[in-house]
Motif scaffolding. Structure first.
Motif, PDB file in Angstrom:
ATOM      1  N   GLY A   1      -8.057   8.744   2.239  1.00 19.50           N
ATOM      2  CA  GLY A   1      -7.467   7.475   1.858  1.00 19.50           C
ATOM      3  C   GLY A   1      -8.398   6.639   0.989  1.00 19.50           C
ATOM      4  O   GLY A   1      -9.561   7.001   0.762  1.00 19.50           O
ATOM      5  N   PHE A   2      -7.881   5.502   0.525  1.00 15.30           N
ATOM      6  CA  PHE A   2      -8.642   4.593  -0.333  1.00 15.30           C
ATOM      7  C   PHE A   2      -8.195   3.180   0.000  1.00 15.30           C
ATOM      8  O   PHE A   2      -7.030   2.816  -0.207  1.00 15.30           O
ATOM      9  N   PHE A   3      -9.126   2.382   0.559  1.00 10.17           N
ATOM     10  CA  PHE A   3      -8.749   1.052   1.029  1.00 10.17           C
ATOM     11  C   PHE A   3      -9.920   0.094   0.857  1.00 10.17           C
ATOM     12  O   PHE A   3     -11.024   0.367   1.310  1.00 10.17           O
ATOM     13  N   GLU A   4      -9.673  -1.015   0.153  1.00  4.85           N
ATOM     14  CA  GLU A   4     -10.685  -2.036  -0.102  1.00  4.85           C
ATOM     15  C   GLU A   4     -11.965  -1.438  -0.679  1.00  4.85           C
ATOM     16  O   GLU A   4     -13.071  -1.694  -0.203  1.00  4.85           O
ATOM     17  N   ASN A   5     -11.765  -0.616  -1.707  1.00  7.52           N
ATOM     18  CA  ASN A   5     -12.857   0.039  -2.447  1.00  7.52           C
ATOM     19  C   ASN A   5     -13.664   1.022  -1.613  1.00  7.52           C
ATOM     20  O   ASN A   5     -14.777   1.414  -1.995  1.00  7.52           O
ATOM     21  N   ILE A   6     -13.119   1.438  -0.497  1.00  4.89           N
ATOM     22  CA  ILE A   6     -13.758   2.457   0.342  1.00  4.89           C
ATOM     23  C   ILE A   6     -12.892   3.708   0.312  1.00  4.89           C
ATOM     24  O   ILE A   6     -11.705   3.657   0.641  1.00  4.89           O
ATOM     25  N   ARG A   7     -13.468   4.826  -0.103  1.00  2.00           N
ATOM     26  CA  ARG A   7     -12.769   6.103  -0.022  1.00  2.00           C
ATOM     27  C   ARG A   7     -13.206   6.762   1.291  1.00  2.00           C
ATOM     28  O   ARG A   7     -14.398   6.873   1.580  1.00  2.00           O
ATOM     29  N   PHE A   8     -12.225   7.177   2.084  1.00  3.07           N
ATOM     30  CA  PHE A   8     -12.550   7.727   3.402  1.00  3.07           C
ATOM     31  C   PHE A   8     -11.774   9.013   3.654  1.00  3.07           C
ATOM     32  O   PHE A   8     -10.732   9.267   3.054  1.00  3.07           O
TER      33      PHE A   8
ATOM     34  N   LEU B   1       0.830  -1.199   0.000  1.00  7.69           N
ATOM     35  CA  LEU B   1       0.000   0.000   0.000  1.00  7.69           C
ATOM     36  C   LEU B   1       0.866   1.251   0.000  1.00  7.69           C
ATOM     37  O   LEU B   1       2.063   1.207   0.308  1.00  7.69           O
ATOM     38  N   ASN B   2       0.235   2.373  -0.334  1.00  9.03           N
ATOM     39  CA  ASN B   2       0.843   3.684  -0.125  1.00  9.03           C
ATOM     40  C   ASN B   2       0.272   4.273   1.164  1.00  9.03           C
ATOM     41  O   ASN B   2      -0.753   3.808   1.668  1.00  9.03           O
ATOM     42  N   CYS B   3       0.915   5.308   1.667  1.00  9.49           N
ATOM     43  CA  CYS B   3       0.470   5.893   2.934  1.00  9.49           C
ATOM     44  C   CYS B   3       0.612   7.410   2.889  1.00  9.49           C
ATOM     45  O   CYS B   3       1.684   7.929   2.536  1.00  9.49           O
ATOM     46  N   TYR B   4      -0.473   8.102   3.237  1.00  8.62           N
ATOM     47  CA  TYR B   4      -0.451   9.571   3.330  1.00  8.62           C
ATOM     48  C   TYR B   4      -0.591   9.973   4.791  1.00  8.62           C
ATOM     49  O   TYR B   4      -1.436   9.438   5.521  1.00  8.62           O
ATOM     50  N   ILE B   5       0.230  10.930   5.225  1.00  7.68           N
ATOM     51  CA  ILE B   5       0.170  11.442   6.591  1.00  7.68           C
ATOM     52  C   ILE B   5       0.026  12.955   6.538  1.00  7.68           C
ATOM     53  O   ILE B   5       0.864  13.647   5.939  1.00  7.68           O
ATOM     54  N   HIS B   6      -1.050  13.456   7.154  1.00  2.96           N
ATOM     55  CA  HIS B   6      -1.330  14.890   7.088  1.00  2.96           C
ATOM     56  C   HIS B   6      -0.792  15.604   8.322  1.00  2.96           C
ATOM     57  O   HIS B   6      -1.118  15.255   9.463  1.00  2.96           O
ATOM     58  N   ILE B   7       0.026  16.616   8.070  1.00  3.74           N
ATOM     59  CA  ILE B   7       0.556  17.482   9.129  1.00  3.74           C
ATOM     60  C   ILE B   7      -0.051  18.868   8.907  1.00  3.74           C
ATOM     61  O   ILE B   7       0.358  19.591   7.994  1.00  3.74           O
ATOM     62  N   PRO B   8      -1.033  19.262   9.711  1.00  7.81           N
ATOM     63  CA  PRO B   8      -1.838  20.456   9.393  1.00  7.81           C
ATOM     64  C   PRO B   8      -1.283  21.777   9.914  1.00  7.81           C
ATOM     65  O   PRO B   8      -2.035  22.733  10.077  1.00  7.81           O
TER      66      PRO B   8
ATOM     67  N   SER C   1      -5.566  -1.854  12.156  1.00  8.70           N
ATOM     68  CA  SER C   1      -5.404  -3.312  12.140  1.00  8.70           C
ATOM     69  C   SER C   1      -5.881  -3.888  10.821  1.00  8.70           C
ATOM     70  O   SER C   1      -6.836  -3.392  10.205  1.00  8.70           O
ATOM     71  N   TYR C   2      -5.189  -4.938  10.392  1.00  6.05           N
ATOM     72  CA  TYR C   2      -5.559  -5.643   9.165  1.00  6.05           C
ATOM     73  C   TYR C   2      -5.070  -7.071   9.286  1.00  6.05           C
ATOM     74  O   TYR C   2      -4.048  -7.343   9.948  1.00  6.05           O
ATOM     75  N   LEU C   3      -5.779  -8.004   8.674  1.00  5.53           N
ATOM     76  CA  LEU C   3      -5.464  -9.424   8.834  1.00  5.53           C
ATOM     77  C   LEU C   3      -4.104  -9.803   8.250  1.00  5.53           C
ATOM     78  O   LEU C   3      -3.397 -10.653   8.779  1.00  5.53           O
ATOM     79  N   LYS C   4      -3.718  -9.152   7.138  1.00  6.32           N
ATOM     80  CA  LYS C   4      -2.462  -9.503   6.472  1.00  6.32           C
ATOM     81  C   LYS C   4      -1.371  -8.483   6.824  1.00  6.32           C
ATOM     82  O   LYS C   4      -1.666  -7.319   7.103  1.00  6.32           O
ATOM     83  N   PRO C   5      -0.099  -8.915   6.777  1.00  2.27           N
ATOM     84  CA  PRO C   5       1.004  -7.958   6.940  1.00  2.27           C
ATOM     85  C   PRO C   5       0.977  -6.926   5.821  1.00  2.27           C
ATOM     86  O   PRO C   5       0.603  -7.245   4.686  1.00  2.27           O
ATOM     87  N   ILE C   6       1.358  -5.698   6.116  1.00  3.71           N
ATOM     88  CA  ILE C   6       1.317  -4.615   5.129  1.00  3.71           C
ATOM     89  C   ILE C   6       2.715  -4.071   4.889  1.00  3.71           C
ATOM     90  O   ILE C   6       3.468  -3.797   5.827  1.00  3.71           O
TER      91      ILE C   6
ATOM     92  N   TRP D   1      -3.398   8.007  -9.207  1.00  2.58           N
ATOM     93  CA  TRP D   1      -3.960   8.016 -10.555  1.00  2.58           C
ATOM     94  C   TRP D   1      -4.223   6.615 -11.098  1.00  2.58           C
ATOM     95  O   TRP D   1      -4.918   6.450 -12.091  1.00  2.58           O
ATOM     96  N   ASN D   2      -3.672   5.597 -10.431  1.00  5.90           N
ATOM     97  CA  ASN D   2      -3.880   4.211 -10.860  1.00  5.90           C
ATOM     98  C   ASN D   2      -4.720   3.417  -9.859  1.00  5.90           C
ATOM     99  O   ASN D   2      -4.706   2.190  -9.868  1.00  5.90           O
ATOM    100  N   HIS D   3      -5.439   4.142  -9.010  1.00  9.09           N
ATOM    101  CA  HIS D   3      -6.328   3.528  -8.027  1.00  9.09           C
ATOM    102  C   HIS D   3      -5.598   2.574  -7.089  1.00  9.09           C
ATOM    103  O   HIS D   3      -6.173   1.568  -6.638  1.00  9.09           O
ATOM    104  N   LYS D   4      -4.337   2.870  -6.784  1.00 10.07           N
ATOM    105  CA  LYS D   4      -3.640   2.041  -5.804  1.00 10.07           C
ATOM    106  C   LYS D   4      -4.171   2.388  -4.417  1.00 10.07           C
ATOM    107  O   LYS D   4      -4.413   3.552  -4.094  1.00 10.07           O
ATOM    108  N   GLU D   5      -4.354   1.379  -3.592  1.00  6.12           N
ATOM    109  CA  GLU D   5      -4.866   1.613  -2.249  1.00  6.12           C
ATOM    110  C   GLU D   5      -3.860   2.412  -1.426  1.00  6.12           C
ATOM    111  O   GLU D   5      -2.652   2.169  -1.500  1.00  6.12           O
ATOM    112  N   ASN D   6      -4.380   3.353  -0.645  1.00  7.93           N
ATOM    113  CA  ASN D   6      -3.490   4.111   0.229  1.00  7.93           C
ATOM    114  C   ASN D   6      -4.139   4.355   1.585  1.00  7.93           C
ATOM    115  O   ASN D   6      -5.315   4.718   1.691  1.00  7.93           O
TER     116      ASN D   6
END
Length: 375
Positions: A282-289, A4-11, A48-53, A268-273
């Motif tokens: 973020g975007f994870f398991e077809n959920i945009r949050f 996965l990719n990961c975004y961290i917001h520092i406001p 938390s997630y069932l698989k290692p990331i 741009w390629n719909h990779k989960e982040n």
């Protein structure tokens, strides 16, 4: 194993730029910043997630992430490494303003594993910088002299800089002139983003964020180039950058070979982040949050927006992202309006290139209209 990719917001910012409509705050105490970093690390630990990331990218955006001190960054990196595996070729990006660039920060970030720095320049025009509440020109030039010292020895860090077309008091050709000045004096820039100032002179009827209430002074419109000239400005910059070895790989992004932003290409390629922090998306398991832009709600874990992305919406986004980047593969065209596509091709707004349907140079400003017509 899931990559996965990961975004961290520092406001946090040292000051709020007048054109900024993102979730960011200035003038907060170090105590409040420390409290935010503590909660951010707690949020990461609680994921938390069932698989290692394995993380392929980490992008610190804001706000101005470089306002954090090295101890605060160390705490976040420690938390991330405890929770996730970093891929061997991970891209780690930090956004910064020119005044936060110093050798202590640069060496500290490098030691932590940061390998990409994105600096918002926007303009070298002193009057413009003062009007939009950005760094002074002297700070920008000092920043580049510091970078020159830093890059004397080979580094595993690449540098991206940002500019904006349409800012007040910048004359025609002004953005290209600024880019030319920096590229001819400093050879370590490998990526350039060029954005166009959108016309936020009125509050929209519907808003999703309190920051969308921010509007620009009418004096900006009077002292800026006409919007009709944006396209010519953009094409001059694009052609100049091509001469300098920068290829456009997305409408607003140009890079030397091998220095494209992996994190943004993932979007741009719909990779989960994954996304952590106030106001993060973020975007994870077809959920945009997205997280709330209020500190109170964020700390209370309230008002987290979630939207399931169906096949139709994903297809629409695939077409949009395709036109913004290298083009749309022909197999995806069957569900589009061929009559409109042919019209835009005949009039020079679309073209078939490398067996894909792509934008032409003159259609950059009309992408939204083209998308609306071909669906």
């Amino acid at each position: 194993m899931k990559n996965l990719n990961c975004y961290i917001h520092i406001p946090f910012c040292t000051s709020k730029c007048k054109y900024c409509r993102f979730a960011s705050f200035s003038g907060l105490s170090q105590l409040k910043v420390n409290n935010y970093v503590d909660f951010l690390c707690k949020e990461i630990n609680e994921f938390s997630y069932l698989k290692p990331i394995t993380l392929d990218t980490i992008y610190f955006g804001g706000g101005t992430p470089s306002t954090l001190n090295l101890k605060q960054f160390e705490k976040i990196f420690f938390t991330l490494k405890q929770k996730f595996t970093f891929s061997e070729k991970i891209e780690i990006n930090i956004e910064s303003t020119p005044e936060m660039i110093n050798l202590e920060n640069l060496n500290g970030w490098e030691k932590l594993g940061v390998n990409r720095i994105s600096i918002g320049i926007q303009s070298l025009n002193p009057k413009t910088l003062e009007e939009i509440a950005r760094s002074e020109k002297g700070d920008i030039l000092k920043c580049f002299e510091t970078l020159k010292i830093f890059f004397k020895k080979p580094k595993h860090i690449s540098l991206s800089i940002d500019f904006i077309i349409g800012l007040p008091f910048v004359k025609k050709g002004g953005v290209k002139k600024d880019i030319k000045y920096l590229l001819e004096k400093y050879d370590f820039v490998t990526h350039i983003s060029v954005y166009m100032l959108e016309e936020y002179y009125d509050v929209p009827e519907e808003i999703d964020s309190k920051f969308e209430n921010i509007v620009y002074p009418n004096s900006w419109r009077a002292n800026s180039i006409d919007e009709a000239d944006y396209s010519e400005e953009y094409l001059q910059i694009k052609n100049f950058l091509k001469e300098k070895g920068f290829e456009r790989y997305e409408i607003s992004n140009f890079s030397k070979s091998g220095f494209e932003c992996k994190h943004n290409k993932g979007y741009w390629n719909h990779k989960e982040n994954l996304a952590f922090g106030l106001g993060s998306h973020g975007f994870f398991e077809n959920i945009r949050f997205s997280k709330s832009e209020s500190f109170l709600d964020y700390y209370s874990k309230k008002n987290i927006s979630k939207e399931k992305i169906g096949k139709e919406e994903k297809f629409l986004e695939k077409i949009m992202f395709g036109l913004r980047t290298s083009g749309i593969e022909k197999k995806y065209l069957k569900n589009l309006n061929f009559e409109k596509i042919n019209y835009f091709c005949e009039n020079g707004y679309l073209q078939y290139k490398d067996d894909k349907l792509a934008l032409t140079d003159k259609s950059v400003l009309f992408l939204d209209y083209i998308l609306k017509e071909i669906f």
